[in-house]
Every structure is written in C-alpha cells, then in structure tokens.
Design an enzyme around this catalytic site. Structure first.
Site, mmCIF file in Angstrom:
data_model
loop_
_atom_site.group_PDB
_atom_site.id
_atom_site.type_symbol
_atom_site.label_atom_id
_atom_site.label_comp_id
_atom_site.label_asym_id
_atom_site.label_seq_id
_atom_site.Cartn_x
_atom_site.Cartn_y
_atom_site.Cartn_z
ATOM 1 N N SER A 110 0.837 -1.029 -0.180
ATOM 2 C CA SER A 110 0.225 -0.200 -0.007
ATOM 3 C C SER A 110 0.712 1.237 0.109
ATOM 4 O O SER A 110 2.199 1.080 -0.237
ATOM 5 C CB SER A 110 -1.140 0.206 1.150
ATOM 6 N N LYS A 121 -5.022 3.109 -3.506
ATOM 7 C CA LYS A 121 -4.296 2.232 -2.278
ATOM 8 C C LYS A 121 -6.191 2.251 -0.871
ATOM 9 O O LYS A 121 -4.805 1.363 -0.021
ATOM 10 C CB LYS A 121 -3.175 3.195 -1.446
HETATM 11 P P1 NAP Z 1 8.780 0.400 -9.704
HETATM 12 O O1 NAP Z 1 10.073 -0.262 -9.251
HETATM 13 O O2 NAP Z 1 8.452 1.122 -10.383
HETATM 14 O O3 NAP Z 1 7.745 -0.941 -9.487
HETATM 15 C C1 NAP Z 1 6.696 -1.317 -9.531
HETATM 16 C C2 NAP Z 1 6.600 -2.452 -10.473
HETATM 17 O O4 NAP Z 1 5.093 -2.701 -11.285
HETATM 18 C C3 NAP Z 1 7.689 -2.584 -11.793
HETATM 19 O O5 NAP Z 1 8.494 -2.803 -12.142
HETATM 20 C C4 NAP Z 1 6.542 -2.957 -12.708
HETATM 21 O O6 NAP Z 1 7.450 -3.397 -14.699
HETATM 22 C C5 NAP Z 1 5.252 -3.308 -12.391
HETATM 23 N N1 NAP Z 1 3.749 -2.269 -12.981
HETATM 24 C C6 NAP Z 1 3.741 -1.625 -13.605
HETATM 25 N N2 NAP Z 1 2.628 -1.732 -13.979
HETATM 26 C C7 NAP Z 1 2.711 -3.072 -14.155
HETATM 27 C C8 NAP Z 1 1.331 -4.031 -14.515
HETATM 28 N N3 NAP Z 1 0.240 -3.096 -15.170
HETATM 29 N N4 NAP Z 1 1.284 -5.362 -14.923
HETATM 30 C C9 NAP Z 1 2.605 -5.685 -13.910
HETATM 31 N N5 NAP Z 1 3.222 -5.223 -13.663
HETATM 32 C C10 NAP Z 1 2.842 -3.003 -13.570
HETATM 33 O O7 NAP Z 1 8.560 0.964 -7.391
HETATM 34 P P2 NAP Z 1 8.801 1.181 -6.557
HETATM 35 O O8 NAP Z 1 8.852 2.650 -5.769
HETATM 36 O O9 NAP Z 1 9.672 0.229 -6.206
HETATM 37 O O10 NAP Z 1 7.278 0.854 -6.018
HETATM 38 C C11 NAP Z 1 6.907 -0.644 -5.514
HETATM 39 C C12 NAP Z 1 5.733 -0.338 -4.673
HETATM 40 O O11 NAP Z 1 6.204 0.073 -3.465
HETATM 41 C C13 NAP Z 1 4.180 0.246 -5.111
HETATM 42 O O12 NAP Z 1 3.506 -0.183 -4.810
HETATM 43 C C14 NAP Z 1 4.652 1.375 -4.697
HETATM 44 O O13 NAP Z 1 2.688 2.042 -4.385
HETATM 45 C C15 NAP Z 1 4.524 1.484 -2.986
HETATM 46 N N6 NAP Z 1 5.443 2.234 -2.475
HETATM 47 C C16 NAP Z 1 6.490 2.706 -3.539
HETATM 48 C C17 NAP Z 1 7.340 4.071 -2.017
HETATM 49 C C18 NAP Z 1 8.244 4.809 -2.458
HETATM 50 O O14 NAP Z 1 9.125 4.969 -2.119
HETATM 51 N N7 NAP Z 1 9.177 4.123 -3.607
HETATM 52 C C19 NAP Z 1 6.725 4.017 -0.955
HETATM 53 C C20 NAP Z 1 5.570 3.649 -0.406
HETATM 54 C C21 NAP Z 1 4.296 2.895 -1.687
HETATM 55 P P3 NAP Z 1 6.832 -3.115 -15.910
HETATM 56 O O15 NAP Z 1 6.608 -1.137 -15.568
HETATM 57 O O16 NAP Z 1 8.324 -3.751 -16.846
HETATM 58 O O17 NAP Z 1 5.207 -3.343 -15.939
#
Ligand code: NAP
Ligand code: COA
Length: 276
Positions: free
Chosen positions: A148, A166
């Site tokens: 989330s 979320k």
């Molecule tokens: P990220 O590396 O961009 O991870 C997102 C992943 O989801 C990518 O590997 C992407 O791969 C995949 N994806 C996107 N659209 C998709 C789809 N339609 N079907 C299947 N796969 C899909 O970003 P991250 O920052 O590590 O975030 C990961 C998770 O943590 C997310 O749920 C985000 O909301 C949560 N989050 C992150 C933070 C933070 O500080 N980064 C904070 C709070 C929550 P492809 O583009 O190759 O499909």
C-alpha cells in the site's frame, strides 16, 4: 541482508512466493528477501527483459525462479502466469501484490483515463492477483501481502488517483482477511515510507530536497528496500500466524509529521516540470 543473520536460511524452503511488479524496486527487494530464506519465486510485470534480469539476481541467491510477463489489469494474463508458476514451482504460498503506477498530477488536470489507469493497475490489479491465486492459496493456506502507501490514509497533494487506489487496496485487504480467514488464508498490507533509490521516490520528490525531507521523519533517515523486505518476511512467516487484516506502516514515523512538507516539495517539482 540482515535476515540472513537473524532468521533460519530454510524459513521459506518448499514455499512458493509470487510477486506482482517483482521486476524492480521494492517488490524485487521483497522477492530477494524470500529467496534468501529458501523460497522459490515467481515474478510478473509487463517487461520480460526486466523480469529476466531480476530473475538472474534471484537465482544468485539460490532460488528457483519463474519470470513471467503479465499486465495485472489483464485477468486472463494473470491466470496464465499463475498456472505457469504452479507448473514450474507448485502452488503459491505467499502472494505479494506490489505492481503500481504513479505520477504527480493536480486533480483538475487528471483525465478520466489517467485516474482509471492508476486505479486499474493498483486496485483492480491487486484484486485480479488475489482472485487468480485464490484456489492455490486455499490449498496452501497461504497469505497475501498488499503493498500500500501512506496516501491510503493521509491525503497527499497531486495524488488523488493514488490515494483512492491505495485506500481501496487496504479495504480490499480487510475484506479478504474477513472472508478468507476461515480457509486459513491471511491478508495484510505493508505501507512503505519514503524508500531511498526507488522509482516511486524519483517520481514524487526532488533529490535536492532530501535533507529537508529526512528532517521531517522522526527516525531521521530514508527507508530502505531492505526495511520493506524484512517487514514482508515477518508478515508471511509463522511468527505472524495470528496476524491478519493488519496495515503495517513501515515509514520511520513519517506519517506522524503529516504530508505538508511532501506537498510543498511536490508543488515545486510540478512547477519545474511545467517550465521545462
Ligand atoms: P517500481 O520499481 O516502479 O515498481 C513497480 C513495478 O510494477 C515495476 O516493476 C513495474 O514493471 C510493475 N508494473 C507497473 N505496472 C504494471 C502492470 N500494469 N502490470 C504488471 N506490473 C506492472 O516502483 P517502487 O517505487 O519500487 O514501488 C513498488 C511498490 O511500493 C508500489 O506498490 C508502490 O506504490 C509502493 N510504494 C513505494 C514507495 C516508495 O518510496 N518508492 C512508497 C510507498 C509505497 P513494468 O513497468 O515492467 O510492468
Ligand atoms: N500526468 C497526468 N496524466 C498522466 C501522466 C502524468 N504524469 N502520465 C500518464 N498520464 C495519463 C495519460 O495521459 C493517459 O491519459 P489520457 O488517455 O487521457 O491521455 C493515462 O494517464 C494513461 O497513460 P498511459 O501512458 O497510456 O498508461 P500506461 O498504462 O502505459 O502506464 C503509468 C501507466 C502512466 C502509471 C506509467 O507511469 C507506468 O507505467 N508506471 C509504472 C512505474 C511506476 O509508476 N512506478 C512507481 C510506483 S510508486
């Protein structure tokens, strides 16, 4: 990894973990934590080359890996991915719903399709994964972890689409915990705080403002991918066998200070983007 010193290396041996969005960032970090504790891992995302590269990193930790391309918005593709995972690695014991999309946008500039796109990837995609994995999870009496975000319970400017998606995920998690608990299936959410070096942070905050940002976090540091991996293995492990329907906030206390600093920083980022 800290878990390799603190937890038995075979904690998840014979267990299969399926991670949506597992090709990068936080979700790949979560997959690595399970792999390091003996699990076999399936990862899905839209980009096969990214999944193949991630699979090599997971194999280096000793895991059997199934990297399978699927868009979480496409139920048939997810069902096919879960079937292939079952053929190669067996029924899923732990499902991690981590695929997501994000960008900063003022609500009045969001098109209907922009709002829908994020809700479809995050919320519908999480439902699709849980629904497609249900039969397998029922056989394994497994558990689901939803990734989330703080936007689920605290409004952040320019994140109306993400907040709605979320918040929906956390309520979906509670409904599934309620309905599927009697089948032995647990469901929980993890709320990552600001995690250093991730795509999410790149999209939502300016690295030039990081020192000020960190100053607003009670524990005075950015989160790491490992912080979230550790929370994930705990929630999926027998240590958490009586925990279901829980939102575990892993953010160094960032939510206690509110979203005001984030909002000001995001506004400056959007203004800069508009100028270029
Ligand atoms: P990220 O590396 O961009 O991870 C997102 C992943 O989801 C990518 O590997 C992407 O791969 C995949 N994806 C996107 N659209 C998709 C789809 N339609 N079907 C299947 N796969 C899909 O970003 P991250 O920052 O590590 O975030 C990961 C998770 O943590 C997310 O749920 C985000 O909301 C949560 N989050 C992150 C933070 C933070 O500080 N980064 C904070 C709070 C929550 P492809 O583009 O190759 O499909
Ligand atoms: N501001 C406003 N609207 C935007 C936008 C932005 N920065 N980026 C995309 N949109 C809109 C598009 O204009 C389109 O709406 P329209 O048809 O009315 O023009 C809609 O969103 C869909 O865009 P599209 O590029 O077709 O979506 P996609 O399914 O190919 O990609 C995204 C999904 C937009 C979320 C893309 O950023 C992505 O793939 N993200 C995954 C990685 C990520 O976000 N990681 C961080 C996780 S926290």
């Amino acid at each position: 990894m800290l878990i390799q010193r603190l937890l038995p290396p075979d904690l998840f041996a014979t267990k299969t973990v399926f991670v949506t969005g597992g090709g990068s960032g936080i979700n790949l970090g979560v997959a690595k934590h399970f792999a390091a504790l003996g699990a076999q891992v399936a990862i899905c995302g839209r980009t096969q080359a990214r999944l193949d590269a991630a699979a090599e990193e997971l194999r280096a930790l000793g895991a059997r890996v199934c990297p399978v391309a699927a868009d979480v918005r496409d139920m048939a593709a997810l069902q096919a991915a879960l079937s292939r995972c079952r053929e190669e690695l067996g029924d899923v014991d732990v499902l991690v719903c981590g695929a997501a999309g994000n960008f900063l946008a003022p609500a009045e500039q969001l098109s209907a399709n922009a709002f829908k796109t994020v809700v479809d990837i995050d919320l519908l995609g999480s439902f699709n994964a849980a629904r497609a994995a249900y039969d397998q999870l029922r056989r394994t009496q497994g558990s689901i972890l939803f990734i989330s975000a703080g936007m689920a319970y605290m409004p952040h400017a320019f994140q109306a689409h993400v907040g709605a998606a979320k918040a929906g995920i956390d309520m979906l998690m509670k409904n599934l915990a309620l309905e599927w608990g009697s089948h032995g299936i647990r469901a929980n959410s993890i709320v990552p705080g600001p995690i250093d070096g991730t795509e999410g942070m790149k999209r939502l905050s300016d690295p030039g403002q990081q020192a000020q940002f960190v100053g607003g976090i009670p524990l005075q540091r950015m989160g790491t991918v490992d912080d979230i991996g550790q929370a994930a293995v705990f929630l999926a492990s027998p240590l958490a066998s009586y925990i279901t329907g829980c939102v575990l906030v892993c953010d160094g206390g960032q939510n206690l200070a509110g979203s005001a600093f984030f909002n000001q920083g995001a506004q400056q980022m959007l203004r800069a983007q508009t100028r270029t």
